[in-house]
Design a protein around this motif. Structure first.
Motif, short mmCIF file in Angstrom:
data_model
loop_
_atom_site.label_atom_id
_atom_site.label_comp_id
_atom_site.label_asym_id
_atom_site.label_seq_id
_atom_site.Cartn_x
_atom_site.Cartn_y
_atom_site.Cartn_z
N LYS A 1 0.85 -1.20 0.00
CA LYS A 1 0.00 0.00 0.00
C LYS A 1 0.88 1.25 0.00
O LYS A 1 1.82 1.35 0.79
CB LYS A 1 -0.92 -0.01 1.22
CG LYS A 1 -1.78 1.23 1.35
CD LYS A 1 -1.17 2.26 2.28
CE LYS A 1 -1.94 3.55 2.33
NZ LYS A 1 -1.36 4.52 3.30
N GLY B 1 -7.53 8.46 6.29
CA GLY B 1 -6.41 7.55 6.47
C GLY B 1 -6.77 6.09 6.19
O GLY B 1 -6.00 5.18 6.44
N ASP C 1 -4.97 2.40 4.51
CA ASP C 1 -4.25 1.34 5.24
C ASP C 1 -5.21 0.19 5.54
O ASP C 1 -4.86 -0.98 5.44
CB ASP C 1 -3.74 1.86 6.60
CG ASP C 1 -2.71 2.97 6.48
OD1 ASP C 1 -2.14 3.14 5.40
OD2 ASP C 1 -2.49 3.66 7.50
N LYS D 1 -0.33 8.89 13.39
CA LYS D 1 -1.02 8.85 12.11
C LYS D 1 -0.40 7.83 11.13
O LYS D 1 -1.00 7.51 10.11
CB LYS D 1 -0.92 10.27 11.52
CG LYS D 1 -1.75 10.51 10.30
CD LYS D 1 -1.38 11.88 9.72
CE LYS D 1 -1.90 12.00 8.31
NZ LYS D 1 -1.09 12.95 7.54
MG MG Z 1 -2.06 7.40 6.19
#
Ligand code: MG
Ligand code: ADP
Ligand code: ASP
Length: 450
Positions: free
Chosen positions: A2, A201, A204, A259
């Motif tokens: 990723k 985010g 992931d 993060k």
């Molecule tokens: Mg991220």
């Protein structure tokens, strides 16, 4: 594999990642990509401008188009590429969405998901096209045909069975034919094919889900730092890379603000026992951090591992001298949070009061109103949670003394220690957060005592 926003942030980065994938073809990679860096923020900002009927929304459309076309022009300098038209088409869709928001004067979470997920629809095509041009048999895959979710727009929850079936139907045959699928992360679709997103985010998480439904050896999260570090390297330059962290530590760190990894990523990986490796696409030979079950948890008991922090926290204090310890009071307090779907992070109680933290300010006014029927309510906005994450804290003496010594100049509003033996959290005002993080990091990870 990723790749986050900065790892697909420019033509140069996209070429570099294509080469990284090319070198690993014998390992049969599946690629998941984020939007080009900054694009998700732009899309969301434009949606709010459209809602306010601000003409600047048009400029956002132009900027999104210009950014992607500039990258394409650099990647494919000669001849007309079909991707130019493709980008143009998605941008036209974006323009139509913004004008819908503008005309209706309404931006629902459902519309926002259709808009904020466009960056990944653009990036997966550009990355796959680049790989093909560099001799890799790659194919773009829209994340919405792989990740099936419920209808909680803005923070959709993947449906494991349906997602598993899509991974096996859509991705596995490609891998088996030697094709590299390039999936846009972050986005999904409901059973009725309505676009959703997994929350900020969330790429992931897409990667971890896909990896867990394939016979994957490893889930690699390629980002812009050398791994999970003792603290955010943007804040403390002496941050050190942790070669190995446990699933529990990674989950706590992510949840409490680091993060570098989306908190939900760990779960599908743990369930299947698949290691997650954090790697730096800007420094691909660095070993990175591997997240897995530690071989010997006992041996490292009491060891602090990292400091994390999370801003935008609200503390809510309810005092009720007569009622607190009375039967059912705490249940009624929690019922209020439950009704407003406001997740509580930290809790501290005394004989006459209970303090809690929430990280979604939107729910606070309604929660406050309902709590007022139970006792006296005080709300402290703009607070931060600072967490020391480690192993076996409750079996270690002397830790608290070092922590309070390190934080002697900081006003600590709330403490949570002992709830889990891998986390020790404090609430301080946002203004004090950086100072608290630096002091804790200096105490535990720098110099002679570290
Ligand atoms: Mg991220
Ligand atoms: P990506 O776009 O690749 O998903 P993110 O910006 O989401 O990358 O996450 C990487 C960033 O996380 C780093 O640039 C770093 O500033 C930040 N970060 C916060 N805490 C940590 C930590 N403990 N270790 C490493 N990076 C951290
Ligand atoms: N592009 C999305 C975001 O910025 C998802 C991700 O990068 O993981 O939140």
């Amino acid at each position: 594999m990723k790749f986050g926003g900065t790892s697909v942030g420019s033509a140069e980065r996209i070429r570099a990642l294509s080469d990284l994938v090319k070198q690993r073809l014998p390992e049969r990679p599946v690629v998941v990509v984020s939007a080009l860096s900054g694009v998700t923020d732009m899309l969301i900002r434009g949606a709010h401008l459209a809602l306010d009927r601000d003409p600047a929304a048009d400029q956002v459309v132009k900027d999104v188009e210009a950014k992607h076309q500039a990258v394409l022009a650099e990647l494919f300098p000669t001849g007309k590429n079909r991707l130019v038209e493709h980008v143009h088409g998605i941008v036209a869709e974006l323009r139509a969405f913004y004008s819908g928001v503008h005309n209706l004067g309404e931006l629902t979470p459902r519309s926002l998901d259709a808009i904020s997920g466009m960056g990944e629809r653009l990036s997966c095509e550009i990355v796959a096209g680049t790989m093909v041009a560099r001799g890799v048999d790659a194919q773009a895959v829209d994340g919405r045909s792989v990740i099936m979710t419920d209808e909680s727009f803005g923070r959709a929850i993947p449906l494991p069975e349906e997602t598993g079936a899509q991974v096996r139907d859509v991705l596995l045959p490609l891998v088996e034919r030697g094709v590299v699928p390039v999936v846009g992360g972050f986005i999904g679709a409901t059973r009725r094919r309505v676009s959703t997103t997994l929350g900020r985010g969330g790429s992931d998480w897409s990667a971890a889900l896909i990896g867990s439904h394939l016979p994957a050896d490893e889930i690699q999260i390629w980002t812009d730092v050398d791994g999970i570090m003792t603290v955010d390297p943007r804040l403390v330059k002496d941050a050190r890379v942790l070669p190995e962290v446990s699933f529990a530590e990674a989950a706590e760190l992510a949840y409490f603000g680091a993060k570098v990894l989306h908190p939900a990523t760990i779960k599908p990986a743990v369930e299947k026992g698949i290691p997650v490796r954090i790697l730096n696409s800007f420094n691909p030979t660095a070993p990175g951090t591997v997240v897995r079950r530690p071989p010997d948890e006992e041996a490292s008991a009491g060891e602090p591992r990292a400091v994390a922090f999370k801003k935008g926290i609200t503390v809510i204090l309810i005092s009720q001298p007569r009622m607190l310890m009375a039967h059912g009071f705490v249940a009624r307090v929690f019922d209020v949070f439950n009704r407003h779907r406001a997740p509580v992070d930290l809790i501290a109680t005394s004989e006459v009061s209970i303090s809690l933290t929430v990280d979604s300010p939107a729910s606070v006014p309604a929660v406050r109103e309902d709590l007022a029927t139970l006792g006296e309510v005080q709300v402290l906005p703009q607070m931060a949670i600072v967490s020391l994450v480690g192993r076996g804290f409750v079996r270690r003496s002397g830790l608290a003394a070092r922590i309070f010594q390190a934080l002697r100049d900081v006003n600590v509003v709330m403490i949570s220690f002992g709830a889990s033996d891998v986390n020790l959290s404090f609430v301080v005002s946002e203004a004090d957060a950086e100072r608290a993080v630096r002091s804790l990091h200096a105490e535990f990870f720098e110099g002679a005592h570290a």
